[in-house]
Design a protein around this motif. Structure first.
Motif, PDB file in Angstrom:
ATOM      1  N   LYS A  42      41.400  44.583  42.382  1.00 30.05           N
ATOM      2  CA  LYS A  42      42.415  43.655  41.904  1.00 30.05           C
ATOM      3  C   LYS A  42      41.831  42.813  40.772  1.00 30.05           C
ATOM      4  O   LYS A  42      40.674  42.409  40.816  1.00 30.05           O
ATOM      5  CB  LYS A  42      42.883  42.729  43.029  1.00 30.05           C
ATOM      6  CG  LYS A  42      43.596  43.426  44.159  1.00 30.05           C
ATOM      7  CD  LYS A  42      43.964  42.410  45.243  1.00 30.05           C
ATOM      8  CE  LYS A  42      44.491  43.106  46.484  1.00 30.05           C
ATOM      9  NZ  LYS A  42      44.792  42.132  47.561  1.00 30.05           N
ATOM     10  N   SER A  43      42.671  42.527  39.801  1.00 28.32           N
ATOM     11  CA  SER A  43      42.245  41.690  38.686  1.00 28.32           C
ATOM     12  C   SER A  43      43.467  40.999  38.106  1.00 28.32           C
ATOM     13  O   SER A  43      44.596  41.443  38.317  1.00 28.32           O
ATOM     14  CB  SER A  43      41.547  42.535  37.618  1.00 28.32           C
ATOM     15  OG  SER A  43      42.388  43.573  37.158  1.00 28.32           O
ATOM     16  N   PRO A  44      43.270  39.896  37.371  1.00 25.89           N
ATOM     17  CA  PRO A  44      44.416  39.202  36.779  1.00 25.89           C
ATOM     18  C   PRO A  44      45.191  40.115  35.844  1.00 25.89           C
ATOM     19  O   PRO A  44      44.608  40.880  35.078  1.00 25.89           O
ATOM     20  CB  PRO A  44      43.765  38.037  36.006  1.00 25.89           C
ATOM     21  CG  PRO A  44      42.445  37.828  36.676  1.00 25.89           C
ATOM     22  CD  PRO A  44      42.000  39.192  37.114  1.00 25.89           C
ATOM     23  N   LEU A  45      46.509  40.044  35.939  1.00 29.18           N
ATOM     24  CA  LEU A  45      47.349  40.813  35.025  1.00 29.18           C
ATOM     25  C   LEU A  45      47.274  40.172  33.642  1.00 29.18           C
ATOM     26  O   LEU A  45      47.496  38.976  33.487  1.00 29.18           O
ATOM     27  CB  LEU A  45      48.795  40.827  35.515  1.00 29.18           C
ATOM     28  CG  LEU A  45      49.769  41.621  34.652  1.00 29.18           C
ATOM     29  CD1 LEU A  45      49.410  43.107  34.661  1.00 29.18           C
ATOM     30  CD2 LEU A  45      51.203  41.437  35.138  1.00 29.18           C
ATOM     31  N   LEU A  46      46.954  40.988  32.641  1.00 27.89           N
ATOM     32  CA  LEU A  46      46.791  40.505  31.274  1.00 27.89           C
ATOM     33  C   LEU A  46      47.828  41.163  30.375  1.00 27.89           C
ATOM     34  O   LEU A  46      48.094  42.355  30.488  1.00 27.89           O
ATOM     35  CB  LEU A  46      45.387  40.826  30.758  1.00 27.89           C
ATOM     36  CG  LEU A  46      44.222  40.272  31.579  1.00 27.89           C
ATOM     37  CD1 LEU A  46      42.908  40.887  31.119  1.00 27.89           C
ATOM     38  CD2 LEU A  46      44.161  38.756  31.478  1.00 27.89           C
ATOM     39  N   THR A  47      48.410  40.384  29.493  1.00 26.05           N
ATOM     40  CA  THR A  47      49.376  40.918  28.541  1.00 26.05           C
ATOM     41  C   THR A  47      48.891  40.651  27.124  1.00 26.05           C
ATOM     42  O   THR A  47      48.153  39.703  26.870  1.00 26.05           O
ATOM     43  CB  THR A  47      50.759  40.268  28.732  1.00 26.05           C
ATOM     44  OG1 THR A  47      50.679  38.870  28.413  1.00 26.05           O
ATOM     45  CG2 THR A  47      51.241  40.436  30.166  1.00 26.05           C
ATOM     46  N   LYS A  48      49.322  41.498  26.198  1.00 26.51           N
ATOM     47  CA  LYS A  48      48.918  41.332  24.798  1.00 26.51           C
ATOM     48  C   LYS A  48      49.696  40.217  24.111  1.00 26.51           C
ATOM     49  O   LYS A  48      49.226  39.631  23.149  1.00 26.51           O
ATOM     50  CB  LYS A  48      49.141  42.654  24.046  1.00 26.51           C
ATOM     51  CG  LYS A  48      48.272  43.784  24.543  1.00 26.51           C
ATOM     52  CD  LYS A  48      46.794  43.481  24.297  1.00 26.51           C
ATOM     53  CE  LYS A  48      45.945  44.659  24.711  1.00 26.51           C
ATOM     54  NZ  LYS A  48      46.186  45.854  23.907  1.00 26.51           N
TER      55      LYS A  48
ATOM     56  N   SER B 271      49.353  33.667  34.995  1.00 23.87           N
ATOM     57  CA  SER B 271      48.835  32.740  35.996  1.00 23.87           C
ATOM     58  C   SER B 271      49.314  33.098  37.401  1.00 23.87           C
ATOM     59  O   SER B 271      50.507  33.202  37.658  1.00 23.87           O
ATOM     60  CB  SER B 271      49.279  31.314  35.655  1.00 23.87           C
ATOM     61  OG  SER B 271      48.805  30.397  36.618  1.00 23.87           O
ATOM     62  N   GLY B 272      48.347  33.309  38.285  1.00 20.68           N
ATOM     63  CA  GLY B 272      48.656  33.548  39.696  1.00 20.68           C
ATOM     64  C   GLY B 272      48.984  34.968  40.067  1.00 20.68           C
ATOM     65  O   GLY B 272      49.255  35.243  41.239  1.00 20.68           O
ATOM     66  N   LEU B 273      48.957  35.900  39.110  1.00 18.98           N
ATOM     67  CA  LEU B 273      49.338  37.285  39.411  1.00 18.98           C
ATOM     68  C   LEU B 273      48.148  38.223  39.240  1.00 18.98           C
ATOM     69  O   LEU B 273      47.634  38.406  38.134  1.00 18.98           O
ATOM     70  CB  LEU B 273      50.488  37.731  38.515  1.00 18.98           C
ATOM     71  CG  LEU B 273      51.006  39.168  38.730  1.00 18.98           C
ATOM     72  CD1 LEU B 273      51.402  39.388  40.184  1.00 18.98           C
ATOM     73  CD2 LEU B 273      52.184  39.457  37.807  1.00 18.98           C
ATOM     74  N   ASN B 274      47.710  38.807  40.351  1.00 16.89           N
ATOM     75  CA  ASN B 274      46.625  39.793  40.353  1.00 16.89           C
ATOM     76  C   ASN B 274      47.170  41.133  40.813  1.00 16.89           C
ATOM     77  O   ASN B 274      47.953  41.204  41.768  1.00 16.89           O
ATOM     78  CB  ASN B 274      45.492  39.353  41.288  1.00 16.89           C
ATOM     79  CG  ASN B 274      44.824  38.075  40.828  1.00 16.89           C
ATOM     80  OD1 ASN B 274      44.126  38.049  39.821  1.00 16.89           O
ATOM     81  ND2 ASN B 274      45.050  36.991  41.564  1.00 16.89           N
ATOM     82  N   VAL B 275      46.742  42.206  40.144  1.00 13.85           N
ATOM     83  CA  VAL B 275      47.230  43.540  40.482  1.00 13.85           C
ATOM     84  C   VAL B 275      46.044  44.485  40.678  1.00 13.85           C
ATOM     85  O   VAL B 275      44.973  44.292  40.094  1.00 13.85           O
ATOM     86  CB  VAL B 275      48.173  44.107  39.402  1.00 13.85           C
ATOM     87  CG1 VAL B 275      49.379  43.208  39.224  1.00 13.85           C
ATOM     88  CG2 VAL B 275      47.443  44.279  38.080  1.00 13.85           C
ATOM     89  N   PHE B 276      46.274  45.499  41.502  1.00 14.12           N
ATOM     90  CA  PHE B 276      45.248  46.512  41.715  1.00 14.12           C
ATOM     91  C   PHE B 276      45.328  47.533  40.585  1.00 14.12           C
ATOM     92  O   PHE B 276      46.399  48.097  40.330  1.00 14.12           O
ATOM     93  CB  PHE B 276      45.445  47.216  43.057  1.00 14.12           C
ATOM     94  CG  PHE B 276      44.368  48.224  43.370  1.00 14.12           C
ATOM     95  CD1 PHE B 276      43.189  47.839  43.988  1.00 14.12           C
ATOM     96  CD2 PHE B 276      44.536  49.569  43.044  1.00 14.12           C
ATOM     97  CE1 PHE B 276      42.192  48.765  44.279  1.00 14.12           C
ATOM     98  CE2 PHE B 276      43.555  50.505  43.313  1.00 14.12           C
ATOM     99  CZ  PHE B 276      42.372  50.095  43.930  1.00 14.12           C
ATOM    100  N   ASP B 277      44.202  47.749  39.918  1.00 14.52           N
ATOM    101  CA  ASP B 277      44.136  48.675  38.789  1.00 14.52           C
ATOM    102  C   ASP B 277      43.471  49.968  39.244  1.00 14.52           C
ATOM    103  O   ASP B 277      42.357  49.951  39.776  1.00 14.52           O
ATOM    104  CB  ASP B 277      43.337  48.025  37.656  1.00 14.52           C
ATOM    105  CG  ASP B 277      43.174  48.931  36.447  1.00 14.52           C
ATOM    106  OD1 ASP B 277      43.950  49.890  36.332  1.00 14.52           O
ATOM    107  OD2 ASP B 277      42.269  48.679  35.631  1.00 14.52           O
TER     108      ASP B 277
END
Length: 542
Positions: free
Chosen positions: A46-52, A34-40
């Protein structure tokens, strides 16, 4: 976290499929932070950081090839990634599992060992220890797991055997093994990180110009080598090392993979291809994060081949680790940065502002424990504090925008210093409420925690012992002056309605003139005295 638990964490994602940005990954629901977007670097946005796994982030970071001392360009990369990690952990409550490799088998290491007439392990061990000491000197947190290539030879061989079995690799006459890119592109995507055009040129050893070495045949009996199942005594190629070690720890997926922008192609592209081929998946890395380069003045690239590098140890003999980290905080990891006296001066000036802020806050809090009422606008400070906290979280969540976050903190610092330096004091009862104390203390705690969270070693402790001793000396001196001044004023009040003797008048005049002269002298030295009716306080001024 123990290595077996990390391995179980990686293995639980095997064989499951879902889609993200049009690419199949895993059927385990991904967890947005929540609230964290990173450049891929793959999607170029930029898109939301997703974790498994909820609240756990798996991260592989490319480490050094240890044949020489690390230079300040390497420091730029590792300090920036350390800042990111701290943001993830401190502001987004992620349990970051970070794996870093040490490449301790390489042509350059072997050549240096030959030149120095020592074993290759002696060379790699020397520079590995120097690198880890450099990280410590820069306050870079150690990775959760550190993997060395020489410790993972069986896993690398097993990885290559799987690619040979799937006909995605082939052997050559000398026992080398190459990745079969022609076969790979018929099943998977290549050129994810950088547009790529297949070549039809054939080379002497490989079938195609684009094919890259997974296993390099030994050139002589004196260099380090191992004998795999396919024969061909030799050692691993560069790209395969990271793929095999990261896969061993994390399994068929990793949330974040990072490195310098110079590794994007071909190294990271080939890592992705090898892992997709090995795990038989269309995508291995969830988010690619690349740090841009630190250049010398004028934009010149820093390179050992150009002999224009400055080692981390040499740099820290002139500048502090906090000064370098502040330079990182005031810029963006995705922008090229020039290492100039101006950029370093800007960082030092900001550190000075923070240091003076800590001193003034602590002296204010000390002075306001006596029978004085401050005119600090506590409502303004507390409102600004809440707004700054919100802005900081928002900026840090916007691809780790520390420049904007730090700018917001700076505005709060300047506002607080203005309130402290412009405050007036007066008599109050011991039972009176003094909201200014709590407001200043709240801002001080927030600012101290902000810089400490981001790795400044002196944050919260910028007033050293010598300075605190000096403040006690100033306290005693100002108190002595205040007593002299009050004595002179009392002499005047005691003589009201009476004929002043010339000696009393002269004594009073001499004392008050001396007090005034001391006040002006101290002001020139950056110490501002504020005389009230029966007391005197002091603050520092620039």
């Amino acid at each position: 976290m123990a290595l077996p638990l990390i391995l179980r964490l990686g293995s639980q994602y095997c064989g499951k499929q879902i889609k993200i940005r049009g690419r199949k990954l895993s059927s385990v629901p991904l967890n947005p932070v929540s609230g964290l977007n990173v450049f891929d670097s793959y999607s170029k946005k930029k898109s939301p950081l997703l974790t498994k796994h909820p609240n756990i982030l798996t991260w592989y970071i490319c480490g050094p090839t240890v044949y020489d001392f690390a230079h300040i360009g390497h420091a730029w990369c590792y300090v920036n990634f350390d800042i990111m990690r701290r943001i993830m952990e401190q502001y987004f409550n992620l349990n970051v599992i970070q794996v870093m490799n040490i490449t301790d088998i390489d042509d350059k290491i072997i050549q240096k060992a030959i030149d120095e007439k020592v074993d290759f392990k002696e060379v790699s061990s020397k520079y590995e220890m120097a690198f880890l000491n450099d990280l410590d000197s820069l306050s870079v947190q150690k990775p959760t797991v550190l993997t060395k290539v020489s410790d993972f030879i069986p896993q690398i061989i097993s990885f290559i055997e799987a690619l040979l079995h799937r006909e995605l690799a082939y052997t050559t006459d000398d026992g080398s093994v190459y990745f079969n890119l022609n076969t790979y592109v018929k099943r998977y995507e290549y050129g994810k990180l950088k547009p790529f055009q297949m070549s039809t040129v054939e080379l002497k050893n490989s079938r195609n110009y684009n094919d890259f070495a997974l296993w390099k045949a030994a050139k002589s009996d004196t260099e380090p080598s191992w004998t795999p199942s396919w024969g061909g005594k030799g050692r691993p190629g560069w790209h395969i090392e990271c793929s095999a070690m990261a896969s061993y720890v994390f399994g068929p997926s990793v949330d974040v993979h990072s490195g310098g922008i110079d590794l994007l192609f071909p190294h990271h592209e080939n890592e992705e291809a090898q892992c997709c081929a090995y795990h038989e998946i269309p995508q291995w890395v969830g988010h690619w994060i690349h740090s841009n380069l630190l250049r010398l003045s004028g934009g010149t690239k820093m390179s050992k081949s150009l002999k224009n590098t400055v080692s981390i140890k040499e740099f820290l003999q002139t500048y502090s680790a906090d000064q370098f980290r502040m330079m990182c905080l005031l810029s963006s990891y995705r922008n090229d940065m020039e290492l100039t006296e101006a950029s370093l001066r800007l960082a030092k000036d900001f550190l000075d502002v923070v240091r003076e802020f800590f001193i003034e806050c602590r002296f204010f809090l000390r002075n306001n424990t006596n029978m004085l009422q401050s005119s600090i606008d506590s409502k303004l400070l507390l409102t600004s504090l809440v707004e700054t906290e919100s802005m900081v979280k928002s900026h840090l969540g916007d691809d780790f925008n520390t420049a904007q976050a730090t700018s917001a903190v700076r505005k709060l610092i300047l506002l607080t210093r203005k309130e402290i330096n412009n405050s007036s004091i007066g008599n109050r009862k011991a039972t009176d409420h003094n909201p200014g104390i709590a407001a200043v203390a709240s801002v001080l705690n927030f600012v101290s925690k902000y810089f400490s969270n981001l790795g400044l070693t002196s944050a919260g402790n910028l007033v050293n012992t010598m300075e605190m001793d000096a403040s006690l000396i100033i306290d005693n001196f100002v108190e002595f002056r205040s007593q002299i001044r009050q004595c002179a004023l009392d002499m005047k009040s005691n003589q009201q309605g009476k004929d002043d003797s010339s000696s009393t008048v002269n004594t009073r005049k001499i004392l008050l003139t001396a007090c005034d002269r001391i006040r002006e002298d101290l002001k020139l030295k950056g110490i501002q005295l504020k005389d009230q009716e029966k007391t005197t306080t002091w603050t520092l001024v620039r």
